[in-house]
Design an enzyme around this catalytic site. Structure first.
Site, PDB file in Angstrom:
ATOM      1  N   ASP A  95       0.796  -1.228   0.000  1.00 44.82           N
ATOM      2  CA  ASP A  95       0.000   0.000   0.000  1.00 44.82           C
ATOM      3  C   ASP A  95       0.826   1.274   0.000  1.00 44.82           C
ATOM      4  O   ASP A  95       0.333   2.338   0.359  1.00 44.82           O
ATOM      5  CB  ASP A  95      -0.936  -0.006   1.221  1.00 44.82           C
ATOM      6  CG  ASP A  95      -0.159  -0.068   2.546  1.00 44.82           C
ATOM      7  OD1 ASP A  95       1.084   0.001   2.513  1.00 44.82           O
ATOM      8  OD2 ASP A  95      -0.804  -0.176   3.600  1.00 44.82           O
ATOM      9  N   GLU A 117      -0.982  -8.767  -1.513  1.00 51.04           N
ATOM     10  CA  GLU A 117      -1.556  -8.187  -0.281  1.00 51.04           C
ATOM     11  C   GLU A 117      -2.720  -7.255  -0.634  1.00 51.04           C
ATOM     12  O   GLU A 117      -2.779  -6.093  -0.232  1.00 51.04           O
ATOM     13  CB  GLU A 117      -0.494  -7.453   0.552  1.00 51.04           C
ATOM     14  CG  GLU A 117      -0.827  -7.349   2.026  1.00 51.04           C
ATOM     15  CD  GLU A 117       0.209  -6.539   2.804  1.00 51.04           C
ATOM     16  OE1 GLU A 117       0.252  -5.317   2.650  1.00 51.04           O
ATOM     17  OE2 GLU A 117       0.989  -7.149   3.561  1.00 51.04           O
ATOM     18  N   GLU A 131      -1.961   5.230   2.905  1.00 51.44           N
ATOM     19  CA  GLU A 131      -1.920   3.827   2.467  1.00 51.44           C
ATOM     20  C   GLU A 131      -3.285   3.251   2.094  1.00 51.44           C
ATOM     21  O   GLU A 131      -3.390   2.462   1.159  1.00 51.44           O
ATOM     22  CB  GLU A 131      -1.253   2.957   3.539  1.00 51.44           C
ATOM     23  CG  GLU A 131       0.250   3.205   3.705  1.00 51.44           C
ATOM     24  CD  GLU A 131       0.588   4.382   4.611  1.00 51.44           C
ATOM     25  OE1 GLU A 131      -0.348   5.000   5.174  1.00 51.44           O
ATOM     26  OE2 GLU A 131       1.783   4.708   4.734  1.00 51.44           O
ATOM     27  N   HIS A 208       6.111   4.799  13.109  1.00 48.62           N
ATOM     28  CA  HIS A 208       6.514   5.661  11.989  1.00 48.62           C
ATOM     29  C   HIS A 208       5.344   6.244  11.204  1.00 48.62           C
ATOM     30  O   HIS A 208       5.552   7.077  10.325  1.00 48.62           O
ATOM     31  CB  HIS A 208       7.382   4.856  11.002  1.00 48.62           C
ATOM     32  CG  HIS A 208       6.623   3.795  10.256  1.00 48.62           C
ATOM     33  ND1 HIS A 208       5.873   4.073   9.136  1.00 48.62           N
ATOM     34  CD2 HIS A 208       6.472   2.481  10.483  1.00 48.62           C
ATOM     35  CE1 HIS A 208       5.308   2.948   8.710  1.00 48.62           C
ATOM     36  NE2 HIS A 208       5.646   1.975   9.509  1.00 48.62           N
ATOM     37  N   ARG A 210       2.608   8.220   9.345  1.00 50.91           N
ATOM     38  CA  ARG A 210       2.463   9.670   9.112  1.00 50.91           C
ATOM     39  C   ARG A 210       1.405  10.288  10.017  1.00 50.91           C
ATOM     40  O   ARG A 210       1.586  11.368  10.557  1.00 50.91           O
ATOM     41  CB  ARG A 210       2.049   9.902   7.648  1.00 50.91           C
ATOM     42  CG  ARG A 210       3.210  10.108   6.710  1.00 50.91           C
ATOM     43  CD  ARG A 210       2.710  10.356   5.291  1.00 50.91           C
ATOM     44  NE  ARG A 210       3.745  10.891   4.436  1.00 50.91           N
ATOM     45  CZ  ARG A 210       4.817  10.213   4.015  1.00 50.91           C
ATOM     46  NH1 ARG A 210       5.005   8.965   4.395  1.00 50.91           N
ATOM     47  NH2 ARG A 210       5.708  10.787   3.216  1.00 50.91           N
ATOM     48  N   HIS A 241      12.848   4.396  13.116  1.00 50.22           N
ATOM     49  CA  HIS A 241      12.706   4.673  11.684  1.00 50.22           C
ATOM     50  C   HIS A 241      13.606   5.860  11.335  1.00 50.22           C
ATOM     51  O   HIS A 241      13.838   6.725  12.180  1.00 50.22           O
ATOM     52  CB  HIS A 241      11.234   4.995  11.412  1.00 50.22           C
ATOM     53  CG  HIS A 241      10.861   5.031   9.961  1.00 50.22           C
ATOM     54  ND1 HIS A 241      11.207   6.067   9.127  1.00 50.22           N
ATOM     55  CD2 HIS A 241      10.159   4.158   9.191  1.00 50.22           C
ATOM     56  CE1 HIS A 241      10.733   5.842   7.903  1.00 50.22           C
ATOM     57  NE2 HIS A 241      10.097   4.669   7.919  1.00 50.22           N
TER      58      HIS A 241
END
Ligand code: UD1
Ligand code: UDP
Length: 368
Positions: A95, A117, A131, A208, A210, A241
């Protein structure tokens, strides 16, 4: 048959690597690997573990670049490679923005698309962001939908995708996990070897997303920091990250504490073996939600929604949101109540049996 695998970030590489391995063994298939390098170091770590040398590396990475920059640079770079190689099928996984850009670039050249996926849905276009949108947009363009679970298949059927284009395969992350986990693993990082995993309760943290950057991440880190103050036998390992926005919050909230290990992103092999040794996982990652149940590790998911409810239903994962109180209370409960811990610490396999990559390649050969 020519199959071109496109990926750009750490999780895509981990989940595509086992497919590349199976494809390369298949005499009827010519395999081309093209990386966008949306990630750089975090992608290269995976390529070297799985010994994958890309045929094309678009090297689009630039720190701090916008979603638009990633998308446009990837499409322009991919167009050239697709026109040159003329693959029969282009495979994308997951994604990320590379996935959507890869699917769009293939669609513009009328190349068939396999979406690995497929069918995960949170129901909220802004969580995970971007995503959820990337995955839906990729689905619209795809010819083969490789759905990890029955629920993912159902999600696609609800959106009127043709039944014959959807294949339940399991998630290839379990294939990768089986490759990486080792008995009696020793780390090549002394700081990790020095931790006593028997007498300490190690919390493994990753974060991590957003939509968590800023206040939600501060809440998450503060709750963990206060749990460390309350329990003297708790240690935290946070392989951070590389996003500077994540690191800034981590340094600000955690400061300098000998029981909180702020370390560099780990290679996949040490990381998964650390998962196997730790006590509790706290994460907003997609991949970890799939790996933790297989390893029987309780995972507190610090997100408001998840597109992976199977782990929650199986009892190994709990969606705790991003408030300070909720995470603190849930950690407190798991650390103070053995029965509650044992209820969650059970190995289940909702995401696959380690044979997803073989199934995907077989399906490609049978449905040319
Ligand atoms: C991306 C994906 C996300 C996936 C995550 C896995 C998008 C929009 N996001 O998010 O779906 O869950 O990867 O980790 O596709 N950075 C480095 N070196 C690296 C990688 C990242 O320095 O090897 C830093 C850079 O400052 C970069 C920032 O991290 O700008 C963010 O990278 P980006 O790819 O834009 O988004 P992620 O948050 O990594
Ligand atoms: N991972 C890793 N090293 C780390 C942290 C995570 O190899 O330091 C692996 C982890 O096992 C999982 C994947 O990276 O397979 C998850 O990546 P990430 O959380 O970046 O992305 P997401 O899954 O959320 O898209």
């Amino acid at each position: 048959m020519k199959v071109m695998c496109v990926f750009g970030t750490r999780p895509e590489a981990i989940k595509m690597a086992p497919i590349v391995k199976v494809l390369k063994k298949e005499p009827e298939i010519e395999t081309i690997v093209c990386v966008t390098a949306q990630h750089r170091e975090m992608l290269d770590q995976v390529l070297s573990l799985f010994n994958i040398v890309p045929d094309y590396d678009l090297n689009i990475f630039k720190s701090g670049q916008s979603l638009t920059e990633i998308t446009t640079k990837a499409i322009i770079g991919l167009e050239e490679v697709i026109i040159k190689e003329k693959p029969d099928v282009l495979l994308v996984q997951g994604d990320t923005t590379t996935v959507f850009a890869g699917a769009l670039a293939a669609f513009y050249q009328k190349v068939k698309i396999g979406h690995v996926e497929a069918g995960l849905r949170s129901g909220n276009l802004y969580s995970p962001y971007p995503e959820e949108a990337n995955r839906k947009l990729t689905g619209i363009l795809a010819n083969y939908h490789f759905a990890p679970t029955e629920r993912n298949r159902q999600n696609l059927l609800k959106e009127d995708y043709p039944e014959e284009d959807i294949f339940i395969t399991g998630n290839t992350v379990i294939d990768a996990l089986q490759y990486a986990i080792k008995e009696d693993y020793t780390f090549n990082i002394q700081e990790l070897n020095d931790i006593d995993y028997e007498s300490k309760n190690v919390i493994l943290l990753t974060s991590h997303r957003r939509e968590n950057i800023g206040k939600p991440m501060e809440n998450i880190f503060s709750a963990i920091s206060d749990i460390v103050k309350k329990y003297e036998d708790v240690e935290v390992v946070f392989p951070m990250h590389l996003n500077p926005k994540v690191r800034d919050v981590a340094y600000k909230v955690f400061g300098d504490n000998s029981r909180i290990h702020l370390i560099e992103p780990l290679d996949y092999e040490p990381f998964t073996n650390l998962m196997a040794k730790c006590h509790i996982i706290v994460t907003d990652s997609g991949g970890l939600q799939e790996e933790a149940p297989t390893l029987g590790k309780p995972v507190l998911v610090v997100r408001e929604e998840t597109e992976r409810p199977e782990g929650v239903e199986a009892g190994t994962a709990k969606l705790v949101g991003t408030s300070y109180d909720s995470l603190y209370e849930n950690l407190d409960l798991l650390l103070s109540n053995e029965a509650e811990y044992d209820k969650m610490a059970k190995a289940v396999n909702p995401y696959g049996d380690g044979k997803a990559s073989e199934r995907i390649v077989e399906i490609l050969l049978e449905n040319k």
